[in-house]
Scaffold this motif. Structure first.
Motif, PDB file in Angstrom:
ATOM      1  N   MET A   1       0.847  -1.203   0.000  1.00  0.00           N
ATOM      2  CA  MET A   1       0.000   0.000   0.000  1.00  0.00           C
ATOM      3  C   MET A   1       0.878   1.247   0.000  1.00  0.00           C
ATOM      4  O   MET A   1       1.845   1.333   0.744  1.00  0.00           O
ATOM      5  CB  MET A   1      -0.929  -0.002   1.222  1.00  0.00           C
ATOM      6  N   SER A   2       0.506   2.211  -0.833  1.00  0.00           N
ATOM      7  CA  SER A   2       1.308   3.422  -0.955  1.00  0.00           C
ATOM      8  C   SER A   2       1.308   4.225   0.339  1.00  0.00           C
ATOM      9  O   SER A   2       0.305   4.312   1.045  1.00  0.00           O
ATOM     10  CB  SER A   2       0.750   4.292  -2.090  1.00  0.00           C
ATOM     11  N   GLU A   3       2.455   4.830   0.665  1.00  0.00           N
ATOM     12  CA  GLU A   3       2.568   5.694   1.834  1.00  0.00           C
ATOM     13  C   GLU A   3       2.165   7.123   1.514  1.00  0.00           C
ATOM     14  O   GLU A   3       1.923   7.920   2.407  1.00  0.00           O
ATOM     15  CB  GLU A   3       4.001   5.669   2.366  1.00  0.00           C
ATOM     16  N   LYS A   4       2.111   7.452   0.238  1.00  0.00           N
ATOM     17  CA  LYS A   4       1.748   8.806  -0.162  1.00  0.00           C
ATOM     18  C   LYS A   4       0.237   8.980  -0.124  1.00  0.00           C
ATOM     19  O   LYS A   4      -0.526   8.021  -0.194  1.00  0.00           O
ATOM     20  CB  LYS A   4       2.273   9.107  -1.571  1.00  0.00           C
ATOM     21  N   THR A   5      -0.203  10.213  -0.005  1.00  0.00           N
ATOM     22  CA  THR A   5      -1.627  10.519  -0.011  1.00  0.00           C
ATOM     23  C   THR A   5      -2.132  10.455  -1.448  1.00  0.00           C
ATOM     24  O   THR A   5      -1.541  11.048  -2.346  1.00  0.00           O
ATOM     25  CB  THR A   5      -1.866  11.919   0.578  1.00  0.00           C
ATOM     26  N   ILE A   6      -3.240   9.744  -1.658  1.00  0.00           N
ATOM     27  CA  ILE A   6      -3.724   9.439  -3.006  1.00  0.00           C
ATOM     28  C   ILE A   6      -5.074  10.094  -3.255  1.00  0.00           C
ATOM     29  O   ILE A   6      -5.992   9.991  -2.433  1.00  0.00           O
ATOM     30  CB  ILE A   6      -3.880   7.913  -3.195  1.00  0.00           C
ATOM     31  N   ALA A   7      -5.190  10.760  -4.388  1.00  0.00           N
ATOM     32  CA  ALA A   7      -6.466  11.343  -4.800  1.00  0.00           C
ATOM     33  C   ALA A   7      -6.825  10.858  -6.192  1.00  0.00           C
ATOM     34  O   ALA A   7      -5.954  10.558  -7.014  1.00  0.00           O
ATOM     35  CB  ALA A   7      -6.383  12.868  -4.804  1.00  0.00           C
ATOM     36  N   LEU A   8      -8.120  10.787  -6.445  1.00  0.00           N
ATOM     37  CA  LEU A   8      -8.642  10.580  -7.793  1.00  0.00           C
ATOM     38  C   LEU A   8      -9.545  11.746  -8.123  1.00  0.00           C
ATOM     39  O   LEU A   8     -10.467  12.068  -7.358  1.00  0.00           O
ATOM     40  CB  LEU A   8      -9.420   9.268  -7.890  1.00  0.00           C
ATOM     41  N   VAL A   9      -9.278  12.388  -9.256  1.00  0.00           N
ATOM     42  CA  VAL A   9     -10.096  13.506  -9.723  1.00  0.00           C
ATOM     43  C   VAL A   9     -10.711  13.103 -11.053  1.00  0.00           C
ATOM     44  O   VAL A   9      -9.990  12.792 -12.009  1.00  0.00           O
ATOM     45  CB  VAL A   9      -9.261  14.795  -9.894  1.00  0.00           C
ATOM     46  N   THR A  10     -12.027  13.093 -11.140  1.00  0.00           N
ATOM     47  CA  THR A  10     -12.680  12.766 -12.409  1.00  0.00           C
ATOM     48  C   THR A  10     -12.739  14.010 -13.291  1.00  0.00           C
ATOM     49  O   THR A  10     -12.768  15.143 -12.799  1.00  0.00           O
ATOM     50  CB  THR A  10     -14.093  12.200 -12.187  1.00  0.00           C
ATOM     51  N   GLY A  11     -12.750  13.799 -14.591  1.00  0.00           N
ATOM     52  CA  GLY A  11     -12.756  14.933 -15.514  1.00  0.00           C
ATOM     53  C   GLY A  11     -11.569  15.841 -15.312  1.00  0.00           C
ATOM     54  O   GLY A  11     -11.680  17.068 -15.343  1.00  0.00           O
ATOM     55  N   ALA A  12     -10.385  15.219 -15.143  1.00  0.00           N
ATOM     56  CA  ALA A  12      -9.207  15.990 -14.728  1.00  0.00           C
ATOM     57  C   ALA A  12      -8.250  16.320 -15.864  1.00  0.00           C
ATOM     58  O   ALA A  12      -7.166  16.834 -15.609  1.00  0.00           O
ATOM     59  CB  ALA A  12      -8.454  15.238 -13.636  1.00  0.00           C
ATOM     60  N   ASN A  13      -8.626  16.037 -17.087  1.00  0.00           N
ATOM     61  CA  ASN A  13      -7.694  16.307 -18.185  1.00  0.00           C
ATOM     62  C   ASN A  13      -7.705  17.765 -18.637  1.00  0.00           C
ATOM     63  O   ASN A  13      -6.862  18.167 -19.445  1.00  0.00           O
ATOM     64  CB  ASN A  13      -8.003  15.402 -19.385  1.00  0.00           C
ATOM     65  N   LYS A  14      -8.635  18.569 -18.112  1.00  0.00           N
ATOM     66  CA  LYS A  14      -8.705  19.969 -18.532  1.00  0.00           C
ATOM     67  C   LYS A  14      -9.458  20.783 -17.484  1.00  0.00           C
ATOM     68  O   LYS A  14     -10.044  20.250 -16.545  1.00  0.00           O
ATOM     69  CB  LYS A  14      -9.435  20.088 -19.878  1.00  0.00           C
ATOM     70  N   GLY A  15      -9.444  22.089 -17.672  1.00  0.00           N
ATOM     71  CA  GLY A  15     -10.259  22.989 -16.870  1.00  0.00           C
ATOM     72  C   GLY A  15     -10.035  22.902 -15.377  1.00  0.00           C
ATOM     73  O   GLY A  15      -8.907  22.752 -14.891  1.00  0.00           O
ATOM     74  N   ILE A  16     -11.142  22.986 -14.638  1.00  0.00           N
ATOM     75  CA  ILE A  16     -11.071  22.988 -13.180  1.00  0.00           C
ATOM     76  C   ILE A  16     -10.500  21.673 -12.664  1.00  0.00           C
ATOM     77  O   ILE A  16      -9.700  21.654 -11.732  1.00  0.00           O
ATOM     78  CB  ILE A  16     -12.465  23.255 -12.578  1.00  0.00           C
ATOM     79  N   GLY A  17     -10.897  20.562 -13.268  1.00  0.00           N
ATOM     80  CA  GLY A  17     -10.397  19.268 -12.811  1.00  0.00           C
ATOM     81  C   GLY A  17      -8.886  19.168 -12.902  1.00  0.00           C
ATOM     82  O   GLY A  17      -8.233  18.635 -11.992  1.00  0.00           O
ATOM     83  N   TYR A  18      -8.343  19.661 -13.996  1.00  0.00           N
ATOM     84  CA  TYR A  18      -6.885  19.660 -14.151  1.00  0.00           C
ATOM     85  C   TYR A  18      -6.227  20.484 -13.054  1.00  0.00           C
ATOM     86  O   TYR A  18      -5.204  20.079 -12.477  1.00  0.00           O
ATOM     87  CB  TYR A  18      -6.507  20.212 -15.526  1.00  0.00           C
ATOM     88  N   GLU A  19      -6.808  21.634 -12.743  1.00  0.00           N
ATOM     89  CA  GLU A  19      -6.215  22.503 -11.728  1.00  0.00           C
ATOM     90  C   GLU A  19      -6.369  21.915 -10.325  1.00  0.00           C
ATOM     91  O   GLU A  19      -5.513  22.148  -9.460  1.00  0.00           O
ATOM     92  CB  GLU A  19      -6.844  23.888 -11.797  1.00  0.00           C
ATOM     93  N   ILE A  20      -7.424  21.149 -10.095  1.00  0.00           N
ATOM     94  CA  ILE A  20      -7.531  20.447  -8.813  1.00  0.00           C
ATOM     95  C   ILE A  20      -6.406  19.428  -8.699  1.00  0.00           C
ATOM     96  O   ILE A  20      -5.734  19.325  -7.663  1.00  0.00           O
ATOM     97  CB  ILE A  20      -8.899  19.751  -8.690  1.00  0.00           C
TER      98      ILE A  20
END
Length: 241
Positions: A1-20
């Protein structure tokens, strides 16, 4: 299991999602970049990595059960858990928004992404979120989804929105129900209003930048354990439902 904090952002290839994704990555998170178009997702990951972000591509169509299940398996294989899910993917419609002129197919299409897609992805990722010590869910909503603001005298939300705005109202309502169900589990779930941001969702007519629009979602994804849950926020604080 990864020790780093993991996020998943949907619709993240552009716009607000990319910036998140970029904002969480800048804070040291590993970020799964959810994108329906695999080529655009890979390009976004390359840009994020060039900026120093530990990003990985997650092919993800929120309207497709198989795609969502595959995305959950990919995140599990990559990290073993999920610390934050940001349900950012959403669509609008350029057609008439007066309720009397709406095509039922338009309403169904928007609901499938903006509401059912959020439910589908959230439910698929909950087992991974339950493995996190500090799990967070953020749903990208809108001021137009607030019935309080829609009915407040003198509040300008841009005119009639018979399809898009109600999907965000529904999203707000279902988030409240998730918050009730998840009470006591440590999973905090809140909705974010990014503001009127210049993206292709509104034909780039917005007045804010995608980076500005990402700020509230980033804050909610990184709430402390005693943070709020089951609420709607913008950059000024709590927004009435």
């Amino acid at each position: 299991m990864s020790e780093k904090t993991i996020a998943l952002v949907t619709g993240a290839n552009k716009g607000i999602g990319y910036e998140i994704a970029a904002g969480l990555g800048a804070a040291g998170w590993t970020v799964g970049v959810g994108a329906r178009d695999e080529r655009r997702g890979a390009e976004a990951v390359a840009r994020l990595r060039a900026g120093g972000v530990d990003a990985f591509a997650v092919p993800l169509d929120v309207t497709d059960d198989g795609s969502v299940r595959a995305a959950a398996r990919l995140v599990e294989e990559r990290a073993g858990r999920l610390d934050a899910l940001v349900n950012n993917a959403g669509i609008a419609d350029p057609g008439p928004q007066e309720p009397s002129a709406l095509e039922p197919a338009t309403v169904r299409r928007l609901l499938e992404t903006n509401v059912i897609g959020v439910i589908r992805v959230t439910n698929a990722m909950l087992p991974l979120l339950r493995r996190s010590a500090h799990p967070r869910i953020v749903n990208q909503s809108s001021h137009v989804g607030s019935l309080a603001l829609q009915t407040a005298p003198g509040v300008d939300l841009g005119g009639i929105s018979g399809a898009y705005a109600p999907t965000k109202t529904y999203l707000n309502a279902v988030t409240v129900q998730y918050a009730k169900e998840l009470a006591g589990t440590g999973i905090l779930i809140n909705n974010a209003c990014p503001g009127y941001i210049a993206t292709d969702l509104n034909g780039f007519t917005g007045t804010g930048t995608p980076a500005q629009g990402a700020a509230t979602a980033i804050r909610l994804a990184t709430l402390p354990d005693d943070g709020p849950t089951g609420q709607l926020f913008d950059d000024g604080g709590v927004v009435p439902w």
